[in-house]
Design an enzyme around this catalytic site. Structure first.
Site, PDB file in Angstrom:
ATOM      1  N   ASP A 199       0.808  -1.218   0.000  1.00 25.91           N
ATOM      2  CA  ASP A 199       0.000   0.000   0.000  1.00 25.91           C
ATOM      3  C   ASP A 199       0.842   1.269   0.000  1.00 25.91           C
ATOM      4  OD1 ASP A 199      -2.336  -1.447   0.021  1.00 25.91           O
ATOM      5  OD2 ASP A 199      -2.597  -1.362   2.192  1.00 25.91           O
ATOM      6  N   ASP A 223       0.087   5.843   1.362  1.00 28.75           N
ATOM      7  CA  ASP A 223      -1.197   5.465   1.965  1.00 28.75           C
ATOM      8  C   ASP A 223      -1.250   5.961   3.406  1.00 28.75           C
ATOM      9  OD1 ASP A 223      -3.730   4.344   2.110  1.00 28.75           O
ATOM     10  OD2 ASP A 223      -2.983   2.400   2.735  1.00 28.75           O
ATOM     11  N   ARG A 279      -7.860  10.931   9.972  1.00 28.71           N
ATOM     12  CA  ARG A 279      -7.450   9.617  10.493  1.00 28.71           C
ATOM     13  C   ARG A 279      -6.312   9.719  11.508  1.00 28.71           C
ATOM     14  NH1 ARG A 279      -7.792   5.132   5.584  1.00 28.71           N
ATOM     15  NH2 ARG A 279      -9.940   5.600   4.962  1.00 28.71           N
TER      16      ARG A 279
END
EC number: 4.2.2.2
Length: 401
Positions: A199, A223, A279
């Site tokens: 990723d 990512d 996040r």
């Protein structure tokens, strides 16, 4: 996240390593944390820093830290407090920042060190910039310790912890991490396999436990900066400085992956800085203690989640952006209010600045958050001093770090 084709027997044996069963009772963990902190203070005596940050106060004011590196393993707190890394193993000195052969790593390189079966405490001979050709897949019982030098891993694929346990990553710069894969990578002296495309995370934690990520500087990866998925648990992410990134931290693979229901992660004493979007973390299913962090920048939200995670936010400092509609700390994702109103999200003692607000949900009883409690939070007024040295430290041998 990359995957590898493993023999069935190796896969079955690895499940024991990555068991996602919850840690001992939170009360036992908290008691052990207090005992560890008190013991550390007694051992250091007059050397104790007195910053209020129990990890830093445990070791940073010892001028002899370079000759007693493995003492760091005594200083972990929270759900990842049992991460021993390479304690009681040999000191391995990385001398070669290049020659990154993913299948036949050269002695003296970081890749050669991290794949060994024995416990190793890995340090670096000098300042280094390490650009990897494929993901650095770590074997169990390893510490990467960048104290005393300036070590960067970046501009290529970065670090993967895959079906491993007892890992400490401390004191390095991780940035500009890119996707790689579709090639063979060795993950032990006796095994290499084909890995699909990664990723592009800074640190990817997959089906692993007893992990401590401390005092690193992370930024600008493809990512996530730190992602933990697929039943990973017993993790502490502490004292890191994170900047210039969109999706900072994912904890939990997907809403449908219920093996993450027992995930327990402590996020403590970190500085979430400039250029961050969202996040910090984004949680699914498990139990998350977000304690004594400094949030000075976000563009969308700070803490989010879906699939009914339990989030205990305690003693943090949240400075909202100036944009009118982005002042909410939280984001309940992938569910209507009729559903997320039952998720256990609690703010206790958080300092809200510039209009920041935390949308609580679920129960108020202490029992609702017991499994998300991993240490005793300090007052939010102390956050500035506790996080002032977040990120990779500048340490010199013979001096306090």
């Amino acid at each position: 996240m990359a995957t590898t084709i493993l023999p069935l027997i190796l896969f079955i044996s690895s499940l024991a390593i990555a068991s996602s069963s919850p840690s001992r009772t939170p009360h036992a963990i908290v008691n052990e944390v207090h005992k560890s902190i008190n013991a550390s203070r007694r051992n250091l005596g007059y050397l104790s820093c007195g910053t209020g940050n129990p990890i830093d106060d445990c070791w940073r004011c010892d001028p002899n830290w370079a000759n007693n590196r493995q003492r760091l393993a005594d200083c972990a707190i929270g759900f990842g407090k049992n991460a021993m890394g390479g304690r009681n193993g040999r000191i391995y000195v990385v001398t070669d920042p290049g020659n990154d052969d993913p299948v036949n790593p050269v002695p003296g390189t970081l890749r050669y060190a991290v794949i060994q079966d024995e416990p190793l405490w890995i340090i670096f001979k000098r300042d280094m910039v390490i650009q990897l050709r494929q993901e650095l897949v770590m074997n169990s019982h390893k510490t990467i310790d960048g104290r005393g030098v300036n070590v960067h891993i970046g501009n290529g694929p970065c670090i993967t912890i895959h079906y491993a346990s007892n890992i400490i990553i401390h004191g390095i710069h991780i940035h500009d991490c890119k996707q790689a894969g579709n090639g063979n990578i060795r993950n032990s002296p006796h095994h290499s396999g084909w890995w699909t495309q990664s990723d592009g995370d800074g640190i990817s934690i997959f089906a692993s436990k007893d992990i401590w990520i401390d005092h690193n500087s992370l930024s600008n990866c493809h990512d996530g900066l730190i992602d933990a998925i697929h039943g990973s648990t017993a993790i502490t992410i502490s004292n890191n400085y994170m900047t210039h990134h969109d999706k900072v931290m994912l904890l939990g693979h997907s809403d449908s992956y219920t093996q993450d229901k027992n995930m327990q992660v402590t996020i403590a004493f970190n500085h979430f800085g400039e250029g961050l979007v969202q996040r910090m973390p984004r949680c699914r299913h498990g139990y998350f203690h977000v304690v004594n962090n400094d949030y000075t920048h976000w563009e969308m939200y700070a803490i989010g989640g879906s699939a009914s995670p339990t989030i205990y936010s305690q003693g943090n400092r949240f400075l909202a952006p100036n944009t009118r509609f982005d002042k909410e700390v939280t984001k309940h994702e992938n569910a209507p209010e009729s559903e997320w109103k039952n998720w256990n999200w609690r703010s206790e003692g958080d300092l809200m600045l510039n209009g920041a607000y935390f949308r609580e949900s679920g129960g108020r009883a202490a029992s609702s958050f017991a499994r998300a409690s991993s240490l005793s939070g300090r007052p939010s007024t102390l956050v500035a001093s506790m996080t002032r040295s977040a990120g990779a430290l500048v340490c010199r041998k013979g001096s306090r770090c």
